[in-house]
Design an enzyme around this catalytic site. Structure first.
Site, short mmCIF file in Angstrom:
data_model
loop_
_atom_site.label_atom_id
_atom_site.label_comp_id
_atom_site.label_asym_id
_atom_site.label_seq_id
_atom_site.Cartn_x
_atom_site.Cartn_y
_atom_site.Cartn_z
N LYS A 1 -5.37 9.30 12.81
CA LYS A 1 -4.55 10.31 12.26
C LYS A 1 -5.03 10.51 10.64
O LYS A 1 -5.70 9.82 9.90
CB LYS A 1 -3.08 9.82 12.38
CG LYS A 1 -2.92 8.61 11.47
CD LYS A 1 -1.45 7.88 12.09
CE LYS A 1 -1.09 6.65 11.47
NZ LYS A 1 -0.05 5.95 12.00
N ARG B 1 12.49 4.22 13.96
CA ARG B 1 11.91 5.47 13.67
C ARG B 1 11.85 6.31 14.77
O ARG B 1 12.55 7.20 15.16
CB ARG B 1 10.46 5.14 13.11
CG ARG B 1 10.04 6.42 12.33
CD ARG B 1 8.84 5.87 11.47
NE ARG B 1 7.86 5.43 12.24
CZ ARG B 1 6.52 5.05 11.94
NH1 ARG B 1 6.08 4.91 10.52
NH2 ARG B 1 5.60 4.73 12.84
N TYR C 1 -3.46 12.17 -23.14
CA TYR C 1 -1.91 13.01 -23.09
C TYR C 1 -1.06 11.94 -23.53
O TYR C 1 -1.02 10.92 -23.03
CB TYR C 1 -1.67 13.53 -21.63
CG TYR C 1 -2.34 14.87 -21.22
CD1 TYR C 1 -2.12 16.10 -22.05
CD2 TYR C 1 -3.19 14.91 -20.04
CE1 TYR C 1 -3.00 17.04 -21.87
CE2 TYR C 1 -4.00 15.95 -19.70
CZ TYR C 1 -3.89 17.15 -20.52
OH TYR C 1 -4.58 18.14 -20.07
N MET D 1 -5.69 15.48 -14.54
CA MET D 1 -6.17 16.03 -13.19
C MET D 1 -7.58 15.62 -12.75
O MET D 1 -7.57 15.48 -11.95
CB MET D 1 -5.81 17.64 -13.34
CG MET D 1 -6.02 18.16 -12.13
SD MET D 1 -5.70 20.03 -12.13
CE MET D 1 -4.13 20.10 -12.64
C1 PLP Z 1 -0.51 4.78 12.04
C2 PLP Z 1 0.03 3.91 13.22
C3 PLP Z 1 -0.73 2.79 13.76
C4 PLP Z 1 -1.86 2.30 12.97
O1 PLP Z 1 -1.24 1.38 12.03
P1 PLP Z 1 -2.34 0.76 11.05
O2 PLP Z 1 -1.25 -0.14 10.00
O3 PLP Z 1 -3.13 1.54 10.19
O4 PLP Z 1 -3.21 -0.27 11.89
C5 PLP Z 1 -0.54 2.35 15.12
N1 PLP Z 1 0.64 2.75 15.86
C6 PLP Z 1 1.32 3.95 15.33
C7 PLP Z 1 2.44 4.33 16.03
C8 PLP Z 1 1.04 4.66 14.15
O5 PLP Z 1 1.97 5.47 13.57
#
Ligand code: PLP
Length: 361
Positions: free
Chosen positions: A35, A130, A258, A306
């Site tokens: 992702k 969550r 800055y 930047m």
């Molecule tokens: C992002 C995610 C993972 C991977 O997590 P890592 O800590 O990067 O290994 C696994 N399961 C779910 C549901 C996630 O959202």
């Protein structure tokens, strides 16, 4: 030289890390989590390099569609599932596996009349609070999905760990126990499961399940605080390389950058590098954050701008405009840089901005 800054992606390291993860979880399949543009490493490039993964996981529908568009035929799991009939139809068209965590998603599947059948990962919330059905609601959700008019290809169970990166924390064991006890009580002890993220995979043999879901570890980064991934036999995949724009003389008591946020305590040589928050560096990287030039470490001074940072190279011979510098990579772990920004390596990797080209190494 065309590019001032670029992120090299070591695809051999990606493959190596997949092998290392497999060795930590023998017997489990690997759902490679790619992702967020593969944590900044390039979605398609990473998927192609990890062709040996058993499946891929992404957060959003568009990410899955991009993978299919690039010809990736492996199973793809949508970790957040779908939220409308239109999304469900798209997911069906592309053959995605779906996480189901909310009653809305059960309703969408009940209303679905297409011929396509889904692999469904029913998510149980074992304490993360969550996504997922609470343990007491899990069996009912499973029963509804087992009774779909268009039957699922397979119903599977997953949960997500909240504190697996803390190896002395009891919560991981509690979450696994809740997960397994709830499945057993529902008569589902043989259902295919997925539990561990990177920390669960590397640190908790009891928290694997039939499928592990590593993200960070595949990129050669440790999920545990205060260490680097070489401890686990993992190799850093991304090297963020930039260029020295100039080296200037700064007199004692003059300030740099800055807000005059850094004042020279001595006559100094300051290298200005082409990397800033426009490239994804956190603006609050602290003074003293190391940068590698010619293989040696030098400290960041003053504010991150930047497009630029300033590095104190006083006393160093032969640092000049045009020279390469490493912001993080194999010889300067991103885990270490993250500590100087009071953040986690995940955020630094995901934050590398669009204007930084990714190049295969
Ligand atoms: C992002 C995610 C993972 C991977 O997590 P890592 O800590 O990067 O290994 C696994 N399961 C779910 C549901 C996630 O959202």
């Amino acid at each position: 030289m065309i590019r001032l800054i670029r992120a090299f992606i070591d695809t051999a390291a990606l493959r190596h890390n997949l092998g290392t993860v497999r060795a930590y979880a023998p017997g489990a399949k690997v759902m490679a989590v790619i992702k967020a543009n593969a944590y900044g490493h390039g979605l398609v490039t990473t998927a192609l390099a990890l062709a040996d993964a058993d499946s891929f996981a992404v957060a959003r529908l568009e990410e899955g569609i991009a993978l299919r568009g690039a010809g990736i035929r492996a199973p793809i799991v949508l970790l957040e599932g779908v939220f409308s009939a239109e999304q469900l139809a798209e997911a069906a068209h592309h053959g995605f596996e779906l996480v189901v965590h909310d009653p809305l998603q059960v309703k969408l599947l009940e209303a679905h009349r297409g011929a396509e059948r889904f692999v469904l990962w029913i998510k149980m919330d074992t304490g993360m609070n969550r996504l997922g059905f609470r343990p007491e609601s899990f069996a009912a959700a499973h029963a509804r999905l087992a009774a779909l008019a268009v039957p699922a290809l397979e119903l599977r169970a997953m949960t997500h760990l909240a504190r697996a990166d803390e190896l002395d924390q009891a919560m991981t064991r509690d979450q696994v126990a809740t997960f397994e006890n709830t499945l057993a009580a529902a008569g589902l002890s043989r259902i295919t499961t997925s539990i561990g993220n990177s920390a669960g995979t590397l640190g908790w043999p009891v928290a694997h399940g039939n499928w592990v879901r590593p993200g960070l570890a595949l990129y050669g980064v440790s999920p545990f605080g205060g260490e680097t991934a070489d401890k686990h036999g993992l190799k850093a995949v991304m090297t963020l390389e930039t260029t020295v724009l100039t080296v200037r003389e700064v007199k004692r008591n003059e300030t740099v950058g800055y807000a005059g946020a850094w004042r020279a305590g001595r006559d100094s040589a300051i290298a200005i590098l082409a990397a800033g928050y426009g490239d994804g560096l956190p603006r609050h990287l602290e003074n003293g954050t190391p940068v590698l030039i010619g293989g040696a470490r030098y400290p960041l001074v003053g504010r991150v701008s930047m497009d630029m940072i300033a590095i104190d190279v006083t006393g160093a011979a032969k640092i000049a405009a045009g020279q390469k510098a490493i912001v993080w990579g194999a010889d300067l772990p991103v885990e270490e840089v993250a500590r100087h920004a009071d953040t986690i390596p995940y955020e630094l990797l995901c934050g590398v901005s669009q204007r930084v080209p990714l190049e295969l190494k």
